[in-house]
Design an enzyme around this catalytic site. Sequence first.
Site, PDB file in Angstrom:
ATOM      1  CB  SER A   1      -0.908   0.019   1.236  1.00 36.50           C
ATOM      2  OG  SER A   1      -1.547   1.282   1.372  1.00 36.50           O
TER       3      SER A   1
ATOM      4  CE1 TYR B   1      -4.116  -2.275   4.915  1.00 37.24           C
ATOM      5  CE2 TYR B   1      -3.562  -0.059   4.197  1.00 37.24           C
ATOM      6  CZ  TYR B   1      -3.900  -1.359   3.896  1.00 37.24           C
ATOM      7  OH  TYR B   1      -4.025  -1.752   2.581  1.00 37.24           O
TER       8      TYR B   1
END
Length: 250
Positions: free
Chosen positions: A148, A162
């Site tokens: 990501s 995250y």
Amino acid sequence: MEMLVNENCGLTGKIAIVFGGSRGIGAAAARRLAREGADVTVTYVSAPERAAETVGAIEATGRSGLAIKADNADPAAIKAAVAQTVDHFGKLDIAVVNAGILMLGDVEMVSVEDLDRMLDINVRGVFLAIQAAAARLTEGGRIITIGSNTAVRSGHPGSSVYSMTKAAVAVMVKGIAIDLAGRGITVNNIQPGPTVTDMTADHIDAIRPLIPLRRAGDPDEIAGLVAYLARKESGYMTGSSLTIDGGMAL
């Protein structure tokens, strides 16, 4: 038209496994690899009907598909999925590690259970999938992780855990690339920005204004980068993290 794509792109005869390939970016990657000539296994956890749809799309290209239930938090399931792929197709050339979860929460709100779950799947599970695949990959094989852009840009509250897991993947890839270089296996990481998938549906509209291109990504765009990293022409690239996020990390 499918045959022209297959002949030109060099994946004909290759065997791939896409961990977390039943939907979203994983499904798009599985379909793209099949269009370029590969036979593809997809793993899933809780969406057998979506996995079946992806296999159907693979087979519609004239390639063979296989769906296997395997939780990326379960080491035995990961190894079994790789073994079943090799038993079914005879070898393994490409591994795409897409399985992951997104759980948001401010630092005061993250429970130990949620922390452990994200670490188990997004970090430990990625390592175990790479480890299992590497043991069976052919010489000159390909490992591609889906990370990501939050590994390099945390742009909103509640994303600390995250982002941490995705940054860990980017560092992990560098080390594993060195470990596997002697076998000609490349290991690279794709870092998408906001992309339209089931996982992002609840917050994509809030993030869209932060993207310089003023739109979210399409899973097929990420899949195109997966296909490039799977092909022979990318053979001199390894240990890299490639960000594809509409300019967010600039």
